[in-house]
Motif scaffolding. Structure first.
Motif, PDB file in Angstrom:
ATOM      1  N   ALA A  20     -26.567  -3.194   5.129  1.00 50.00           N
ATOM      2  CA  ALA A  20     -27.596  -2.302   4.569  1.00 50.00           C
ATOM      3  C   ALA A  20     -26.965  -1.212   3.703  1.00 50.00           C
ATOM      4  O   ALA A  20     -27.503  -0.835   2.660  1.00 50.00           O
ATOM      5  N   TYR A  21     -25.814  -0.701   4.164  1.00 50.13           N
ATOM      6  CA  TYR A  21     -25.142   0.350   3.395  1.00 50.13           C
ATOM      7  C   TYR A  21     -24.662  -0.202   2.059  1.00 50.13           C
ATOM      8  O   TYR A  21     -24.831   0.428   1.006  1.00 50.13           O
ATOM      9  N   PHE A  26      -9.829  -1.225  -2.760  1.00 54.76           N
ATOM     10  CA  PHE A  26     -10.606  -2.225  -3.482  1.00 54.76           C
ATOM     11  C   PHE A  26     -12.052  -1.708  -3.551  1.00 54.76           C
ATOM     12  O   PHE A  26     -12.385  -0.679  -2.982  1.00 54.76           O
ATOM     13  N   GLN A  53     -13.380   1.221  -1.104  1.00 56.50           N
ATOM     14  CA  GLN A  53     -13.137   1.068   0.330  1.00 56.50           C
ATOM     15  C   GLN A  53     -11.970   2.005   0.614  1.00 56.50           C
ATOM     16  O   GLN A  53     -10.955   1.958  -0.076  1.00 56.50           O
ATOM     17  N   PRO A  54     -12.106   2.902   1.584  1.00 54.58           N
ATOM     18  CA  PRO A  54     -11.133   3.988   1.693  1.00 54.58           C
ATOM     19  C   PRO A  54      -9.715   3.552   2.046  1.00 54.58           C
ATOM     20  O   PRO A  54      -8.759   4.273   1.730  1.00 54.58           O
ATOM     21  N   ALA A  55      -9.529   2.436   2.686  1.00 57.73           N
ATOM     22  CA  ALA A  55      -8.181   2.011   3.054  1.00 57.73           C
ATOM     23  C   ALA A  55      -7.529   1.228   1.926  1.00 57.73           C
ATOM     24  O   ALA A  55      -6.483   1.600   1.413  1.00 57.73           O
ATOM     25  N   SER A  56      -8.134   0.137   1.528  1.00 58.52           N
ATOM     26  CA  SER A  56      -7.502  -0.750   0.545  1.00 58.52           C
ATOM     27  C   SER A  56      -7.655  -0.253  -0.877  1.00 58.52           C
ATOM     28  O   SER A  56      -6.893  -0.624  -1.749  1.00 58.52           O
ATOM     29  N   LEU A 108     -15.992  -3.062   9.075  1.00 55.97           N
ATOM     30  CA  LEU A 108     -15.835  -1.725   9.643  1.00 55.97           C
ATOM     31  C   LEU A 108     -15.974  -0.616   8.610  1.00 55.97           C
ATOM     32  O   LEU A 108     -16.079   0.548   8.963  1.00 55.97           O
ATOM     33  N   HIS A 109     -16.039  -0.954   7.337  1.00 55.18           N
ATOM     34  CA  HIS A 109     -16.183   0.077   6.305  1.00 55.18           C
ATOM     35  C   HIS A 109     -17.627   0.252   5.851  1.00 55.18           C
ATOM     36  O   HIS A 109     -17.919   1.183   5.102  1.00 55.18           O
ATOM     37  N   GLY A 110     -18.492  -0.631   6.251  1.00 59.47           N
ATOM     38  CA  GLY A 110     -19.878  -0.459   5.839  1.00 59.47           C
ATOM     39  C   GLY A 110     -20.734  -1.625   6.296  1.00 59.47           C
ATOM     40  O   GLY A 110     -20.294  -2.779   6.275  1.00 59.47           O
ATOM     41  N   SER A 111     -21.951  -1.289   6.681  1.00 58.11           N
ATOM     42  CA  SER A 111     -22.896  -2.327   7.089  1.00 58.11           C
ATOM     43  C   SER A 111     -23.434  -3.031   5.853  1.00 58.11           C
ATOM     44  O   SER A 111     -23.246  -2.572   4.716  1.00 58.11           O
ATOM     45  N   TRP A 129     -24.063   8.386   5.817  1.00 63.10           N
ATOM     46  CA  TRP A 129     -25.313   7.878   5.224  1.00 63.10           C
ATOM     47  C   TRP A 129     -26.261   7.387   6.327  1.00 63.10           C
ATOM     48  O   TRP A 129     -27.456   7.698   6.316  1.00 63.10           O
ATOM     49  N   PHE A 134     -17.205   2.100  -6.015  1.00 66.05           N
ATOM     50  CA  PHE A 134     -17.196   2.855  -4.763  1.00 66.05           C
ATOM     51  C   PHE A 134     -16.078   2.259  -3.923  1.00 66.05           C
ATOM     52  O   PHE A 134     -16.145   1.099  -3.519  1.00 66.05           O
ATOM     53  N   ARG A 157      -4.662   9.799   1.697  1.00 63.15           N
ATOM     54  CA  ARG A 157      -3.820   9.783   0.497  1.00 63.15           C
ATOM     55  C   ARG A 157      -3.931  11.122  -0.216  1.00 63.15           C
ATOM     56  O   ARG A 157      -4.800  11.935   0.102  1.00 63.15           O
ATOM     57  N   PHE A 199      -2.766  -1.479   6.417  1.00 60.44           N
ATOM     58  CA  PHE A 199      -3.229  -0.393   5.556  1.00 60.44           C
ATOM     59  C   PHE A 199      -4.391  -0.841   4.659  1.00 60.44           C
ATOM     60  O   PHE A 199      -4.983  -0.032   3.963  1.00 60.44           O
ATOM     61  N   MET A 200      -4.710  -2.129   4.664  1.00 61.18           N
ATOM     62  CA  MET A 200      -5.875  -2.595   3.915  1.00 61.18           C
ATOM     63  C   MET A 200      -7.178  -2.218   4.622  1.00 61.18           C
ATOM     64  O   MET A 200      -8.237  -2.171   4.007  1.00 61.18           O
ATOM     65  N   ALA A 253      -7.501   3.311   7.229  1.00 62.77           N
ATOM     66  CA  ALA A 253      -7.494   4.216   6.064  1.00 62.77           C
ATOM     67  C   ALA A 253      -6.583   5.409   6.306  1.00 62.77           C
ATOM     68  O   ALA A 253      -6.931   6.359   6.998  1.00 62.77           O
ATOM     69  N   HIS A 255     -27.567  -0.595  -0.212  1.00 60.06           N
ATOM     70  CA  HIS A 255     -27.974   0.725  -0.711  1.00 60.06           C
ATOM     71  C   HIS A 255     -27.045   1.188  -1.843  1.00 60.06           C
ATOM     72  O   HIS A 255     -27.495   1.696  -2.874  1.00 60.06           O
ATOM     73  N   LEU A 256     -25.738   0.991  -1.620  1.00 61.60           N
ATOM     74  CA  LEU A 256     -24.773   1.441  -2.630  1.00 61.60           C
ATOM     75  C   LEU A 256     -24.950   0.690  -3.952  1.00 61.60           C
ATOM     76  O   LEU A 256     -24.656   1.240  -5.021  1.00 61.60           O
ATOM     77  N   ASP A 294     -20.247   5.472   5.255  1.00 64.09           N
ATOM     78  CA  ASP A 294     -21.330   4.663   5.824  1.00 64.09           C
ATOM     79  C   ASP A 294     -21.954   5.337   7.036  1.00 64.09           C
ATOM     80  O   ASP A 294     -23.160   5.271   7.248  1.00 64.09           O
ATOM     81  N   GLN A 303       0.795  -1.231   0.000  1.00 65.65           N
ATOM     82  CA  GLN A 303       0.000   0.000   0.000  1.00 65.65           C
ATOM     83  C   GLN A 303       0.826   1.279   0.000  1.00 65.65           C
ATOM     84  O   GLN A 303       0.379   2.281  -0.535  1.00 65.65           O
TER      85      GLN A 303
END
Lengths: 158, 259, 791
Positions: free
Chosen positions: B242-243, B178, B173-176, B237-240, C784, B171, C717, C710-711, C714, B246-247, C781, A44
């Motif tokens: 339901a989220y 992906f 995932q803010p860390a990876s 931890l990046h999204g439920s 929202w 959309f 960047r 880091f995966m 966050a 929705h996305l 998330d 990363q």
């Protein structure tokens, strides 16, 4: 153990490596080119970015054996022939584009790759091209400025 | 990493001969090497596919394009022969250094539930070429990290039919970086619609049939259904769940609108 | 025109040349001949009885030199805590032992159990995997409220109910504060979380232990912000090595942000192993290991209440905070939620009554300690958030409510009700500057433009103050510090005129090698290139305290000024002798000594040469040589302050928040190098935005770290962050240090999180979503979900 040979910063080098030896380990441990850094183990952070056959790559995410026969350029190969700072390096110093210096080699190598492909990148293009390079010190502002300045200097120099 | 022998394959036959047992194929290695660094695998040898000539090119066909398994994301993103939607998808994978190294074959073989390429394969009805024969994308992806690849088989290439319209919306995932949710939408010249979703489901990439049905009648963002059921969606931890559900709807609308 | 050298010049950084050419010398770049490699076996569970550590099979594996376990440290000290807090009842805090290697129990994922020394890293790793462990897993406690509920697992026997301390401040004001709430016109209450963060300097930690058997000297190379402190803590309190037999070297260090202040088990292990085995040993942490071995930051749960009168004047503040200490007390952990936090609760305002209650809690998580800002971001965040909520509730403009409560510019020195006294400041001034540089006037047009794109635009502001250069030693000693907080400097003028400045401060990105010479250059009237900085080596300079808390220029710089003043004083006497004049008549300006009213003059270089070749020299009254040391202990903190503004755009469909702009108006007192100050603020803001929008260190219920790479953690960047507008032209010089400086390292990280969250809430409110608050990080998330919940 297999022997790998490659050209690093214009010099032919070779060495015996294990299958698992990473390119960054070959550079740092076998060649003592310690300018290339390791900042993570998941591909990363980009502190280990070097140029392999014209493309920026993460040297911690690549086997040394798979770079056999390659042309590799590292931060140690970025200065001018007379030892003075190259255009990108100079732009980083002029614009305070580094603080602790640890991510800097990867930033410079990624900037080099970007400017080779896109000599006049926009701010957005610069930021997107740095997606794989983390810096914890600068908030990126002056890194972006440095690359903009390098771009301007290269364009002016042509 | 545990140690392994390094084998450089020069042909598909070469590679498959070297595979089997505890040997494992490596293409770009952008996912595999971090996995090995964490000692989560112990292959006896790694068979490097990056030099296999017959897997290295992009070939435009009549109404389709075939991308060799060892072609990098960067090469796909720069290619004028592949559908623009696929080139754009490739341009959004990882970061520049990863794209210079990572390959379509590696991505499709690994079938990470958050990877981008599986959605393009499923969303275009691609054919996956493997060393054991051709498999339709609809049959190839069999759940998280699970595919139709047999023991010792490799992905040698992927053939994408040329769509009339297609778009991929990711959309991140803010860390990876992906896909938290990625949606690939296409419509073929005959009107057939596919909507493939990556990142969201615990079962890996899947086709959202309700959206396909709605869009088949009227290919417009307005008809995209509201969020599908959150049952079976990934929650982390990046999204439920339901989220994510929705996305899926939001990204599908955006993809249709961008087609 | 900016100057081109000396104080105030944007001098380019000389250290950059080595960093830009790959010639930096980071600890991992150092290899000592014959070195072996250390790998730690760490606990994979958060809490358990460590019944057995069987190393027999592992020790017999290829390449293994030795395996250390907790038993090897049974007779040796554990890691010390550098600050003692007393509870409201007068009792000292619970201070359980912190072993180098676990014995009997493991208390967090990553707790080190054994250390393998082998010929190669991979051999050491193989052997670590072969160590047989018998760990009887126990229920883990992760949530702080659970931890002190009386029903949770006990992390330490020595800390009943997992309570480290129950601190009240200012205890004498407690009743009066409670009373003020009774009669208040309006009370705003807010519960919030200051999210746990991982510092993540880009360079992971590394230690190399070396031992010279003939001399009996141990050397530790380590990635530290304060090598002298490590020498003192490790030498005196852990390993029992006297300081003259222990040298600690922190060479180029790739960022710290707090995480490299503390004395860590790995440092003690490597030093101990090298001495025991009589061979050098090296440990290089990788990022995954850093996530489970570096001290983490923040992690407070707070309820804050603000009492106001009908005009929006602040009458009183009371807070209740739970502060997570993690499983062990890291070096300065107890000070962060107390003296670095409660003392900041006045902010930039005249609130007369303040009472904070802080309960520090043990949990089965990584130790928590200072991270950039350390206590001050937590204080600023709750204060600036509750003020914003109060402003909205009372229908007062957020700038206006702050202005009504600012400490007026003519009130200095200003004694706050929370112990500290501000020497100078001008909060209306920095707010005026912010209104200008952030173009508040144009906001409504920008909001309309965003609306046309389908986005909600919000504007959030913050007025922060921080306390830097923590001091004086006598005071902090009363407050529980077990260390002095002076700084030192030796200035050596060489015979040929060059100058070496040996400072106890440490640079790990701050640029001391450039800024410190700017000061000396100005004072001695010589080119900056003639001055060299030495730091980071206990063998090459006086005992110093290192770099943290934005103290380097305010305390270390002041020590350097004092030492340089001594040089000038002595040189003046030598010059007087050379010019056959009385030293009272000698003036020193621009590197030249002259006798007032005559044409006699002698340059600094000639004086330096005379000091070392004292042929014509007042030997009977003056020693030869020109080298001076000063220790500087400040009389007060410094108080940088400023006002920040953030504009965000929110996508209601996805919850994505984008930073549209960010502006900072700071008052750092006098500035040595404006380019470097800009860079410090940029970096701080980047980290603050990271905390507000992206970063979150999360444990699951069993104590496993869910954000362990880091995966999943966050990091901000380049494409997450904007260009920043930074202004530091508001200057009220510090009154009590010789440079009039205040420090700039942490401001950005302190002032930005509340500005961002205030902006997000403002954006949501503008879209008709009745969201009063949302916790950091305001990830898509969560935003929202907040919109859905407000429906």
């Amino acid at each position: 153990m297999p022997t790998v040979s490659m050209t690093v910063n214009g010099k032919s080098v070779s060495g015996e490596v294990e299958g698992r030896t990473l390119l960054v380990q070959f550079l740092r441990d076998h060649l003592s080119l310690t300018g290339t850094h390791v900042g993570c183990d998941t591909g990363q952070c980009g502190a280990c970015v070097v140029n392999v056959n014209g493309d920026s790559m993460k040297s911690c995410n690549m086997l040394a054996a798979s770079a056999d026969g390659a042309e590799v350029k590292t931060i140690e190969g970025m200065a001018n022939d007379d030892g003075s700072l190259g255009v990108i390096q100079q732009a980083f110093q002029d614009n305070h584009g580094l603080q602790c210096g640890f991510c800097t080699p990867g930033m410079v190598m990624t900037a080099d790759d970007l400017l080779a492909r896109n000599p006049n990148p926009s701010e957005v293009e610069i930021r997107e091209y740095l997606e794989g390079n983390l810096c914890r010190c600068t908030g990126y502002h002056n890194i972006v400025k440095s690359i903009q300045a390098a771009s301007a200097a290269m364009t002016a120099g042509e | 990493m545990y140690n392994f022998d390094y084998v450089k394959a020069s042909s598909v036959a070469d590679a498959t001969a070297a595979l089997g047992g505890d040997a494992q194929a490596i293409s770009g290695g952008q996912t595999l090497i971090p996995t090995l660094k964490a000692r989560l695998g112990q292959p006896s040898s790694l068979v490097d596919l990056s030099g296999v000539a017959e897997m290295s090119g992009i070939t435009a066909g009549d109404g389709s394009v075939t991308i060799g398994g060892a072609v990098t994301h960067h090469a796909v993103s720069e290619s004028g022969d592949v559908p623009a939607s696929v080139a754009a998808l490739a341009a959004g994978i990882g970061d520049p250094a990863v794209r210079h190294r990572g390959t379509i074959g590696g991505s499709v073989a690994n079938n990470d539930p958050s990877a981008c390429y599986p959605s393009a394969c499923l969303g275009l009805g691609a054919t996956i070429h493997t060393s054991g024969g051709d498999v339709a994308a609809d049959d190839y992806f069999q759940g998280m990290f699970d595919t139709a690849l047999g023991e010792g088989q490799i992905v040698t290439g992927v053939t994408f039919p040329t769509p009339a319209k297609a778009n991929y919306q990711k959309f991140v995932q803010p860390a990876s970086r992906f896909a938290l949710v990625g949606v690939f939408v296409s419509q073929m010249a005959d009107g057939y619609v596919r909507v493939a979703v990556t990142g969201a489901s615990e079962s890996g990439v899947f086709r959202w049939s309700d959206a396909e049905t709605a869009l088949a009648g009227n290919f417009s963002a307005d008809v995209v259904p509201a969020a599908p059921s959150a049952d079976g969606m990934i929650a982390d931890l990046h999204g439920s769940a339901a989220y994510r559900a929705h996305l899926i709807s939001v990204m599908t609308k955006r993809a249709v609108a961008a087609c | 025109m900016p100057k081109d050298s000396g104080i105030g010049a944007p001098s380019k950084r000389r250290e950059d040349v080595r960093f830009l050419t790959g010639a930096g010398n980071y600890t991992d770049d150092i290899n000592v001949a014959g070195q072996k490699y250390v790998v730690f076996l760490r606990s994979s569970v958060a809490h358990g009885n460590l019944n057995k550590v069987d190393t027999a099979a592992a020790a017999a594996m290829p390449g293994v030199v030795h395996i250390f376990t907790g038993d090897d440290f049974a007779e040796i000290g554990g890691l010390p805590c550098g600050w003692q807090i007393h509870s409201r009842d007068g009792e000292p805090m619970a201070e359980p032992p912190h072993p180098v290697l676990a014995r009997g129990k493991v208390r967090h994922v990553g707790d080190p159990i054994a250390a393998v020394v082998a010929d190669s890293v991979e051999q050491a790793r193989d052997a670590a995997e072969a160590i047989e462990l018998d760990i009887e897993e126990l229920p883990a406690v992760v949530d702080m409220t659970d931890a002190i509920s009386g029903n949770a697992a006990q992390v330490h026997e020595e800390a009943p109910n997992n309570l480290c301390y129950d601190w009240g401040f200012v205890e004498e004001n407690r009743d009066a504060t409670m009373e003020a709430f009774e009669g208040a016109h309006h009370v705003t209450t807010l519960e919030l979380i200051n999210n746990r963060l991982v510092a993540n300097p880009m360079e992971p930690r590394v230690c190399i232990g070396d031992f010279n058997a003939p001399s009996g000297e141990s050397t530790l190379y380590t990635t530290s912000q304060n090598p002298h402190v490590i020498r003192l803590l490790m030498g005196a309190f852990v390993l029992g090595i006297p300081e003259h037999k222990l040298r600690v070297i922190a060479p180029d260090v790739g960022g710290g942000f707090g995480a490299k202040i503390y004395h860590y088990a790995e440092e003690a292990l490597c030093t101990f192993a090298a001495k025991t085995l009589k061979m050098p040993v090296k440990w290089t942490c990788d990022r995954s290991e850093a996530f489970i071995s570096d001290a983490q930051g923040r992690d407070h749960k707070t309820k804050i209440e603000l009492a106001l009168d009908a005009d929006g004047k602040f009458l009183a503040i009371r807070t209740e905070t739970l502060a997570n200490m993690g499983a062990y007390l890291s070096t300065f952990a107890p000070a962060v939620p107390t003296w670095l936090h409660g003392t900041l609760m006045a902010g930039t305002y005249t609130t007369p009554l303040i009472y904070c209650n802080v309960k520090a809690v043990f949990t089965n998580t990584l130790p928590v300690d200072a991270y950039r800002g350390a206590g001050r971001p937590e204080a600023t965040y709750q204060l600036e958030r509750v003020i914003d909520v109060a402003a909205r509730e009372m229908g007062i403009d957020p700038v206006e409510i702050r202005r009504r409560n600012f400490i007026p510019a003519d009130a200095y020195p200003y004694q706050t009700p929370v112990a500290v006294a501000y020497d100078t400041g001008d909060y209306h001034g920095t707010m005026d500057k912010l209104v200008e540089v952030a173009d508040f006037a144009g906001f409504s047009a920008r909001r309309e433009a965003s609306k046309a794109k389908g986005k909600l635009r919000g504007l959030g502001i913050c007025s922060y103050i921080e306390a830097c250069g923590i001091a004086p030693s006598a005071l902090v000693g009363q407050l529980g510090a077990r260390a002095g907080l002076f700084e030192s400097c030796t200035v050596r003028v060489n015979a040929a005129g060059g100058v070496v400045v040996m400072t106890g401060s440490h640079s790990h990105g701050q640029g001391h090698e450039t800024t410190f010479p700017q000061v000396v250059s100005e004072m001695l009237g010589m080119p900056e290139e003639m001055i060299e900085i030495v730091h980071g080596d206990t063998g090459r300079g006086p005992m110093g305290m290192g770099t943290y808390g934005s103290r380097s220029i305010a305390v270390g710089g002041a020590a350097m000024v004092r030492a340089t003043e001594k040089i000038i004083a002595k040189a003046t006497r030598i010059a007087a002798h050379l010019m056959e004049a009385s030293h009272e008549d000698v003036e020193f300006k621009d590197g030249m000594f002259s006798v007032a009213g005559t044409d006699k003059q002698v340059d600094f270089g000639s004086v330096a040469l005379s000091a070392y070749v004292p042929h014509n020299y007042p030997l009977e009254t003056l020693e030869p040589g020109l080298e001076e040391t000063a220790f500087y202990d400040p009389s007060n903190f410094t108080y940088p302050a400023g006002a920040y503004a953030c504009e965000v755009e929110v996508d209601e469909d996805t919850g994505v928040v984008e930073i549209a702009s960010f502006a900072a108006a700071d008052d750092f007192g006098n500035i040595i190098n404006p380019m470097i100050v800009d860079g410090q603020v940029h970096g701080g803001i980047g980290q603050g935005i990271g905390q507000a929008l992206l970063e979150n260190c999360v444990y699951d219920e069993s104590g496993q770290l869910a954000s362990g790479s880091f995966m999943d953690y966050a990091m901000p960047r380049a494409d997450d962050l904007p260009m920043y507008t930074v202004d530091h032209s508001s200057i009220t010089p510090c009154t009590h240090n010789p440079l009039g400086v205040k420090g700039c390292g942490e401001a950005g990280a302190i002032g930005s999180p509340p500005a961002v969250i205030n902006a997000v809430v403002d954006a949501l409110q503008s879209g008709g979503h009745n969201v009063t608050h949302l916790d950091m990080p305001a990830s898509p998330d969560r935003v929202w979900a907040a919109i859905q919940a407000a429906k």
